[in-house]
Design an enzyme around this catalytic site. Structure first.
Site, PDB file in Angstrom:
ATOM      1  N   LYS A   1       5.049   4.642 -42.541  1.00  0.00           N
ATOM      2  CA  LYS A   1       5.194   4.092 -41.185  1.00  0.00           C
ATOM      3  C   LYS A   1       4.629   2.675 -41.140  1.00  0.00           C
ATOM      4  O   LYS A   1       3.593   2.398 -41.769  1.00  0.00           O
ATOM      5  CB  LYS A   1       4.455   5.007 -40.186  1.00  0.00           C
ATOM      6  CG  LYS A   1       4.659   4.629 -38.710  1.00  0.00           C
ATOM      7  CD  LYS A   1       3.989   5.654 -37.793  1.00  0.00           C
ATOM      8  CE  LYS A   1       4.169   5.329 -36.314  1.00  0.00           C
ATOM      9  NZ  LYS A   1       3.538   6.332 -35.430  1.00  0.00           N
TER      10      LYS A   1
ATOM     11  N   SER B   1       6.485   8.304 -31.743  1.00  0.00           N
ATOM     12  CA  SER B   1       6.746   6.955 -32.208  1.00  0.00           C
ATOM     13  C   SER B   1       7.149   6.861 -33.679  1.00  0.00           C
ATOM     14  O   SER B   1       7.727   5.871 -34.101  1.00  0.00           O
ATOM     15  CB  SER B   1       5.511   6.082 -31.985  1.00  0.00           C
ATOM     16  OG  SER B   1       4.424   6.552 -32.761  1.00  0.00           O
TER      17      SER B   1
ATOM     18  N   SER C   1       3.187  11.856 -31.939  1.00  0.00           N
ATOM     19  CA  SER C   1       4.125  10.982 -32.661  1.00  0.00           C
ATOM     20  C   SER C   1       4.526  11.426 -34.059  1.00  0.00           C
ATOM     21  O   SER C   1       5.406  10.810 -34.652  1.00  0.00           O
ATOM     22  CB  SER C   1       3.572   9.566 -32.738  1.00  0.00           C
ATOM     23  OG  SER C   1       3.786   8.931 -31.512  1.00  0.00           O
TER      24      SER C   1
HETATM   25  N1  GLN Z   1       4.516   9.395 -27.093  1.00  0.00           N
HETATM   26  C1  GLN Z   1       3.100   9.254 -26.922  1.00  0.00           C
HETATM   27  C2  GLN Z   1       2.795   7.889 -26.373  1.00  0.00           C
HETATM   28  O1  GLN Z   1       3.696   7.196 -26.077  1.00  0.00           O
HETATM   29  C3  GLN Z   1       2.395   9.501 -28.212  1.00  0.00           C
HETATM   30  C4  GLN Z   1       2.471   8.370 -29.132  1.00  0.00           C
HETATM   31  C5  GLN Z   1       1.780   8.635 -30.429  1.00  0.00           C
HETATM   32  O2  GLN Z   1       1.451   9.776 -30.754  1.00  0.00           O
HETATM   33  N2  GLN Z   1       1.540   7.564 -31.163  1.00  0.00           N
HETATM   34  O3  GLN Z   1       1.678   7.513 -26.226  1.00  0.00           O
END
Ligand code: GLN
Length: 485
Positions: free
Chosen positions: A77, A152, A176
């Site tokens: 990532k 994400s 995410s």
């Molecule tokens: N979707 C969640 C957010 O927007 C989690 C994001 C994540 O786990 N990095 O914060």
């Protein structure tokens, strides 16, 4: 990739059936063929990867390599630093940033002779649930190119689901890793907070962030966890604990195990198709000798609201360093230092990142701090205690990973609708607990994810149950049409 798992690929290298060179080249060929459609990668590391593969092949030949996954390609990532290559966080702010050092987790996979092939697309600074917040392009879901891959870590999930590589690393702050794994039909694992060093992971919300793997099989995940977990003096929140060989949990059965299913995550808010697949999975565990109860975990009702105070609050502090002064995008506008900083941040941060910074600074401002931030922290404590209470009677908490399957691009333009995606995944981050999403079937032709949350540092229980589940099902073996091995 003509192998069903990373473990199989590594075995084939060891037995001389193939080489790391060939597998790495095959990964780039696959990316070449399919990434116009999938768009998982922000950047590729072709030269470095092929060179490293050659070195690993030599070491395998001379018997120096003992890692069970030696020679296998892996995607990373793009919020994890790898020295000498770009780490953009899919943000204009870091578009040209070259890492001066390597994240501990990445160094560990390199030391275990895995081959990083490229950096994967994500929501900007890991904020989002669809990868639509990437400043560069959107990644597509291999199961339906009109749908989001989740986020994400959308790139990390999509590259494994499209068979470009068999392994990748992502990060999970509120879901995410697990949410995109569910949307793309692969395994995604978030370890206990502190298990994996966060050194070199670009911080979003430091008290919630954890690094973890994506794979097709839970066995592969177990091996990657054994590689990346462990204490690191560079991260003061890293746990001082021995790292077991997690792969030894890949055996046995689920007889006598007690499963708690929170009604808050199994009611009307869950799409019927998703609910049905999760019920099927529960029935399967029961057939294998486990039992379950529907329980009440009312603190989960406050999970989303408190997360969207705490995560933005921490993010607003963490993102203060991106000021245009040192290593980020710098605006050519502005007469004074302050004007330059304001212009740089205004130009280079996307809409969602700005929204989080504004919410976070507001929640932390004097006069509102007690009403919002302190209250959210209290809710977090209640959530932790509720997990403790449940875990005194049960081995694991089971639920759908997400309320629905992957949705079409543009379907969740209202941020609140997007946030609802994380309702089932956030509690594990708030309590720092290990959690996994496993492919458990399909609804409307799209993959459904089953989430298991474990006791602190009881990753082994999740692996054991995941293994038993994958022995009885073949969802993890199915390929998206057009992306077969
Ligand atoms: N979707 C969640 C957010 O927007 C989690 C994001 C994540 O786990 N990095 O914060």
């Amino acid at each position: 990739m003509s192998y069903a798992s990373a473990l199989e690929a590594a075995r084939a290298i060891k037995e001389g059936e193939t080489t790391s060179q060939k597998l790495t080249q095959a990964a780039f060929d696959a990316i070449n063929q399919t990434d116009q459609d999938v768009s998982a990668y922000v950047s590729l590391l072709k030269e470095e990867a092929l060179e490293q593969a050659t070195r690993v092949d030599a070491r395998i030949k001379s018997g120096e390599c003992r890692s069970p996954l030696a020679g296998v390609p892996i995607g990373i990532k793009d919020n994890l630093n790898l020295k000498g290559s770009k780490t953009t966080c899919s943000s204009k702010m870091l578009e040209n940033f070259v890492s001066p050092y390597t994240a501990t987790a990445v160094q560990k996979v390199i030391d275990a002779d895995l081959i990083p092939v490229g950096k994967l697309n994500m929501d900007e600074f890991a904020m989002g649930s669809s990868t639509e917040n990437s400043a560069f392009f959107t990644t597509k879901n291999p199961w339906n190119l009109d749908c989001v891959p989740g986020g994400s870590s959308g790139g990390s999930a999509a590259t494994v689901a499209s068979n470009q590589v068999l392994l990748s690393l992502g990060s999970d702050t509120g879901g995410s890793i697990r949410q995109p794994a569910a949307f793309c039909g692969v395994v995604g694992f978030k370890p206990t907070y502190g298990r994996v060093s966060r050194y070199g992971l670009v911080a979003f919300a430091s008290s919630l962030d954890q690094i973890g793997p994506f794979s097709r099989t839970i066995e592969d995940t177990a091996h990657v966890l054994s590689i990346i977990c462990g204490h690191d003096a560079h991260d003061s929140t890293s746990l001082q604990m021995d790292v077991p060989d997690f792969s030894t949990a890949c055996m046995g059965d689920v007889k006598g195990l007690k499963i708690a299913v929170p009604e808050e995550l199994f009611g009307e808010a869950i799409d019927e198709g998703v609910r049905q697949r999760v019920q099927d999975s529960l029935d399967l565990f029961v057939e294998q000798g486990a039992s379950y109860d529907i329980v009440s975990m009312t603190s989960f009702n406050a999970a989303l609201a408190s997360y969207y105070i705490i995560a933005p609050a921490e993010a607003s502090a963490n993102l203060a360093r991106f000021d245009g002064v040192r290593y980020t995008h710098r605006s050519s506008d502005g007469e004074t230092l302050k004007e330059m900083i304001v212009a740089s941040r205004g130009e280079a941060f996307g809409e969602e990142v700005k929204r989080r910074i504004m919410v976070g600074t507001f929640a932390l401002s004097s006069g509102y701090y007690d009403a919002f931030y302190v209250k959210a922290q209290k809710a977090r404590t209640v959530m932790r205690r509720e997990f403790d209470r449940i875990f005194s009677d049960y081995d694991v908490v089971l639920s759908p990973t997400t309320p629905s399957v992957a949705f079409p691009f543009g379907a969740k333009e209202d941020p609140m609708q997007m946030y609802l995606n994380d309702s089932a995944t956030i509690p594990a981050n708030m309590a720092g607990l290990p959690a996994v999403s496993l492919p458990c079937g399909f609804s409307d032709g799209m993959p459904v994810g089953l989430q298991l949350v474990g006791k602190p540092c009881d990753e082994a229980m999740l692996i054991k149950m995941g293994y038993a589940f994958q022995q009885q099902t073949d969802f993890h073996k199915r390929d998206a049409e057009g992306f077969s091995r």
